[in-house]
Write a protein that holds these residues in place. Structure first.
Motif, mmCIF file in Angstrom:
data_model
loop_
_atom_site.group_PDB
_atom_site.id
_atom_site.type_symbol
_atom_site.label_atom_id
_atom_site.label_comp_id
_atom_site.label_asym_id
_atom_site.label_seq_id
_atom_site.Cartn_x
_atom_site.Cartn_y
_atom_site.Cartn_z
ATOM 1 N N UNK A 145 0.824 -1.206 0.000
ATOM 2 C CA UNK A 145 0.000 0.000 0.000
ATOM 3 C C UNK A 145 0.859 1.258 0.000
ATOM 4 N N UNK A 146 1.928 1.235 0.767
ATOM 5 C CA UNK A 146 2.812 2.401 0.828
ATOM 6 C C UNK A 146 3.485 2.639 -0.514
ATOM 7 N N UNK A 147 4.009 1.582 -1.099
ATOM 8 C CA UNK A 147 4.730 1.727 -2.360
ATOM 9 C C UNK A 147 3.831 2.230 -3.476
ATOM 10 N N UNK A 148 2.595 1.769 -3.520
ATOM 11 C CA UNK A 148 1.700 2.126 -4.624
ATOM 12 C C UNK A 148 0.935 3.406 -4.326
ATOM 13 N N UNK A 149 0.290 3.456 -3.164
ATOM 14 C CA UNK A 149 -0.602 4.569 -2.869
ATOM 15 C C UNK A 149 0.149 5.814 -2.377
ATOM 16 N N UNK A 150 1.010 5.628 -1.390
ATOM 17 C CA UNK A 150 1.675 6.793 -0.788
ATOM 18 C C UNK A 150 2.687 7.438 -1.739
ATOM 19 N N UNK A 151 3.468 6.605 -2.424
ATOM 20 C CA UNK A 151 4.556 7.152 -3.236
ATOM 21 C C UNK A 151 4.144 7.496 -4.663
ATOM 22 N N UNK A 152 3.067 6.890 -5.170
ATOM 23 C CA UNK A 152 2.731 7.105 -6.587
ATOM 24 C C UNK A 152 1.316 7.656 -6.744
ATOM 25 N N UNK A 153 0.315 6.859 -6.459
ATOM 26 C CA UNK A 153 -1.065 7.202 -6.821
ATOM 27 C C UNK A 153 -1.562 8.436 -6.090
#
Length: 930
Positions: A742-750
């Motif tokens: 979740x951190x890699x996808x949502x926090x850093x990108x989306x």
């Protein structure tokens, strides 16, 4: 053609049997002659037996070989041992069956004779009957079973065919034909009785189903049934009342005759008796005649079945009576409720006073046939209460009487336990049916209910519900105490219905007649139920063996008290206070473990935690979005989430000092989860201006999910360390991996504010960046430290790396926010001072990571430090050199050089110290050897 084939088969079977019996008689005569001669000559008994065996050996073997077993399996001693049956006048089973008598018994001697030439071990003697039982003998089947069965069917059909033939040929008038058929039926019954009284016995083991008197009696009863029906239904010689009475008498008499003729005849009589009302039609049917007749048949069947313990017959009789009752209620235009009440109560009287009489000795188990009357009587009560045709006329009172009668009979006869389940299920269905669909939102689901309840709700229903609730409560707990020591499972069943029925009735009446928002008129009865259930649990526990063990019955009583308390809080208080008080109520059962070590107390506390979690999931705002204050921190979210965290933590602390089982672990997990939710929800509330139920997923909302996932991973690890489980182990790792994803996808990108230009908030510190990056960084880092020695190295390293990246993102984005304000989109450009600040910040973070990596002995942090410093170096040489001017460019390179020299000096001293320690260790080892 069919009967011709049967006749041919019967003749062949008879010929085979006669020929075998002639050979057998000749063999017996020869044996007797040899033995008589040896005895008269004064020879020893052993020699007499040997001579008898040698004289008949050659004749025995062909006979036995033709019958099935080999010559080695059937010996002359076995044939001589079969002689006593023939001498005593009993039917001989034939050469295919081995006898058990001794040769001495066959000649009337007082001492047994052991043949000298034949020895038989006990194992062989015991295995011989088993072999004979397993062998299929066509001759036995033809001569004993098939012939008798086909003969009985032929006699019954023959009587009917005779009547048909006389009709078609016109030989006799209807009266004469019916008289002849009746005489034939009576003659068959009389003949069966004559054969039985002459001492007839079934000679062959396994042929009891071919008992000739029973077959003849059944055929006679069948003919008599047909004769009476023809006299009424075809020719009209007798009226419906006479035909009804005659058919009933024949059926009951046949059932009574089954006492001496077996279960099959009872089944014939029961079927005939139950079909009789359908065969006899009347222009003015009388329900009293029908149900009085059914009661008589049921009583006669019960008396017969009780003597022989025929459970299947009893269940069939109850089923027939119940089916007639339901058919009458469905088809009759004007139902006589008094007659329905009579047959239902008569059924229960037969069950209690006839069938179950004297069966209360067994403390365990239940009576299977009692399931059938319980089902049909409960179905009748349900119909009287739910069907508008009955309920509108106030017939629900009759249904309540039937339900109360079921409970009373179950109390009187403990083995009739299924009656309690039948009455309880019917009561629950009736009162769940009175709830208006709009109350529970069922009308919004388009279920075709037209917003109308399934059962009527009026003052009578209200009063009946109170009465039934009290009946179940009193009977349930009284019976639970009665059986608490001798039959715990039965006591638990009674206690369960003593709790379920009152609670369902109270809930249904509240949702139907009360105020759903707040109603003290129903909260008071709920409070009384709490006290009654708790007192009943203690009362039952004192009757246990040993006392106060907290068995299943006590668990149901105290669990019911917990559920009643939940209802009481919902009825008396609003949404917010209900959540807070329900969480505080979890402390009560935990404190109770100081005085009672009942296992259920800890689970009641867990149930309270689950109820609070369910309320929070249903309404995260605790009091509703419209009533939630916009004041940061000091709003309903603080007590709504904080009080459960404190209450569950105290309950876990108390349970750890008393029961210390899995409930304590669950309460610890609940406390940690609500503590995390308290912080997350307060931050979300502050970041969204007091609104936490926005429709779209934002970075703040995603941050809450991430915090919950990380917290759940830590909770699972903690529980697993105290109570190891593979599910907890892999579940905790799955929670960590999901968090990282979740951190890699949502926090850093989306959802990154650099890419979405989402507002980061106006508050300087407690803003979106604090919630989305710093808090997850702290949580991931703390979890990485916690699991270092408890989970695989790659898992701890992954969490440490995620924590470092989140901290880096928070620091970088905070600098960006410092220069750009609330909106920090990437396309808003970069200033020279901002660019220089990034370089300085990254170098500081790199040094901090290096220090933390050395202090914590974490290779992952040291590598992350090296990577970050390398990025800073690349930025300074490639970006700062071209973008910065003047003093900022100089400071950028000076700062980079100073940091790199400092890092070099740090590593040199670190390596020097490591080398010095290694040398000192080697010197100490050398000195110790010398």
């Amino acid at each position: 053609m069919f009967f011709s084939l049967i006749a041919i088969a019967a003749v062949i079977a008879l010929f085979v049997i006669v020929s075998r019996q002639q050979n057998r008689i000749a063999l017996v005569e020869r044996e007797l002659g040899i033995l008589r001669g040896m005895v008269q000559s004064g020879a020893p008994l052993s020699k007499a037996a040997d001579a008898a065996q040698e004289g008949v050996l050659e004749e025995v073997r062909p006979a036995t070989a033709s019958a099935g077993p080999s010559a080695e399996e059937t010996t002359p001693a076995d044939e001589i041992a079969a002689m006593p049956e023939a001498i005593e006048g009993e039917a001989v089973t034939g050469p295919w069956t081995k006898g058990k008598a001794s040769p001495a018994q066959s000649v009337g001697l007082s001492e047994p004779v052991q043949p000298a030439s034949v020895t038989e071990t006990p194992a062989a003697a015991s295995s011989a009957p088993a072999k004979a039982a397993r062998q299929t003998d066509v001759e036995t089947a033809l001569g004993t079973r098939w012939a008798v069965w086909v003969g009985g069917i032929a006699l019954a059909l023959g009587g009917l065919f005779l009547i048909r033939y006389t009709i078609e040929a016109g030989i006799f008038g209807p009266g004469v034909r019916l008289t002849m058929a009746g005489i034939l039926g009576l003659v068959l019954i009389a003949g069966a009785e004559f054969i039985r009284r002459t001492g007839f016995k079934v000679p062959v083991q396994g042929a009891a189903g071919a008992y000739i008197p029973a077959i003849l009696t059944g055929a006679g009863a069948f003919i008599l049934f047909g004769t009476v029906y023809a006299a009424h239904g075809i020719y009209g010689f007798i009226g419906p009342a006479t035909a009804f009475a005659l058919l009933g008498v024949i059926g009951v008499a046949t059932i009574g005759a089954s006492l001496v003729h077996g279960l099959a005849l009872a089944g014939i009589g029961l079927v005939g008796a139950m079909v009789t009302p359908a065969l006899v039609a009347s222009e003015a049917p009388n329900p009293w005649a029908l149900f009085v007749y059914l009661a008589i048949v049921l009583a006669a069947t019960a008396a017969t079945a009780r003597i022989r313990d025929w459970k299947a017959l009893m269940a069939a009789a109850f089923a027939g009576t119940g089916i007639w009752t339901i058919l009458y209620m469905v088809d009759a235009p004007d139902v006589n409720l008094a007659a329905v009440l009579f047959i239902s109560l008569a059924t229960l009287a037969v069950l209690a006073l006839v069938w179950l009489a004297g069966r209360d000795g067994a403390a365990r188990g239940f009576d299977g046939p009692s399931i059938v009357p319980g089902f049909f009587i409960a179905l009748s009560a349900l119909g009287l209460s739910v069907d508008p045709a009955f309920a509108s006329a106030g017939d629900a009172l009759h249904g309540a009487v039937l339900l109360a009668a079921l409970v009373a009979v179950a109390l009187y006869r403990p083995r009739a336990l299924p009656l309690v389940f039948a009455a309880g299920i019917a009561t629950v269905l009736i009162y769940l049916g009175i709830i208006p669909p709009a109350t529970i939102g069922a009308d919004a689901l388009d279920l075709g209910l037209d917003a109308q309840p399934l059962a009527s709700s009026d003052a009578l229903t209200f009063r009946i519900g109170i009465a039934l609730g009290l009946i179940f409560l009193a009977a349930g707990f009284w019976a639970a105490r009665r059986f608490a020591a001798t039959a715990p499972l039965r006591a638990a069943c009674w206690a369960a219905w003593g709790v379920i029925a009152p609670l369902v009735v109270l809930l249904a009446l509240w949702l139907t007649f009360g105020d759903i928002d707040r109603d003290f008129g129903y909260a008071l009865p709920a409070l009384l139920l709490v006290l009654a259930f708790a007192a009943a649990g203690e009362w039952i526990a004192r009757a246990e063996e040993p006392p106060l063990t907290g068995g299943p019955a006590v668990s149901f009583a105290l669990g019911g008290a917990g559920i009643a308390g939940l209802l009481m809080l919902h009825m008396a208080f609003g949404s917010g206070w209900t959540t807070v008080l329900l969480a505080a109520a979890a402390i009560v059962p935990a404190l109770a473990t100081r005085w009672r070590s009942y296992p259920v107390l800890g689970w009641i506390a867990v149930g309270a935690a689950v109820a609070v979690l369910g309320r929070v999931a249903f309404d995260p705002t605790i009091v509703g979005a419209a009533f939630l204050s916009r004041t940061p921190v000091f709003n309903w979210l603080l007590p709504g989430y904080g009080v459960p965290a404190l209450a569950f933590g105290f309950a876990a602390w108390q349970l750890a000092r008393t029961t210390n089982g899995r409930p304590r672990l669950a309460m610890e997990a609940a406390s940690a989860l609500f503590a995390l939710l308290t912080i997350a929800m307060l931050v979300r509330h502050a970041m969204h201006g007091g609104v936490i139920d926005t429709g779209t997923v934002t970075l703040a909302e995603q941050a809450i999910y991430t915090l919950i996932a990380l917290g759940a991973g830590a909770i699972l690890v903690a529980i697993d360390m105290r109570s190891p489980s593979s599910v907890l182990r892999y579940g905790s790792m799955a929670a960590g991996v999901v968090s990282a994803g979740l951190i890699a996808v949502q926090h850093f990108v989306v959802l990154n504010p650099l890419l979405t230009d989402e507002s980061t908030g106006t508050i300087p510190v407690f803003n979106l960046l604090f919630l989305a990056y710093l808090l997850p960084a702290i949580a991931a880092g703390a979890l990485a430290l916690y699991v270092r020695d408890k989970r695989p190295r790659w898992y701890a390293a992954m969490l440490a790396l995620i924590a470092a990246l989140l901290a880096f993102a928070y620091a970088t984005l905070s600098v960006r926010r410092l220069f750009k304000g609330e909106f920090i989109a990437l396309w808003s450009g970069l200033g020279q001072l901002e660019t220089y600040t990034y370089s300085a910040l990254w170098l500081v973070i790199g040094v901090a990571l290096l220090t933390a990596g050395v202090w914590l002995k974490s290779q992952v942090l040291r590598i992350a430090s090296a990577v970050l410093i390398a990025v800073a170096v690349v930025k300074v040489f490639l970006f700062d050199m071209s973008e910065l001017e003047g003093v900022l460019r100089a400071l950028s390179f000076i700062g980079l050089g100073a940091v790199l020299i400092g890092i070099g000096l740090f590593y040199q001293r670190l390596l020097t110290r490591a080398a010095r320690e290694k040398t000192e260790n080697m010197q100490e080892q050398t000195d110790s050897r010398e």
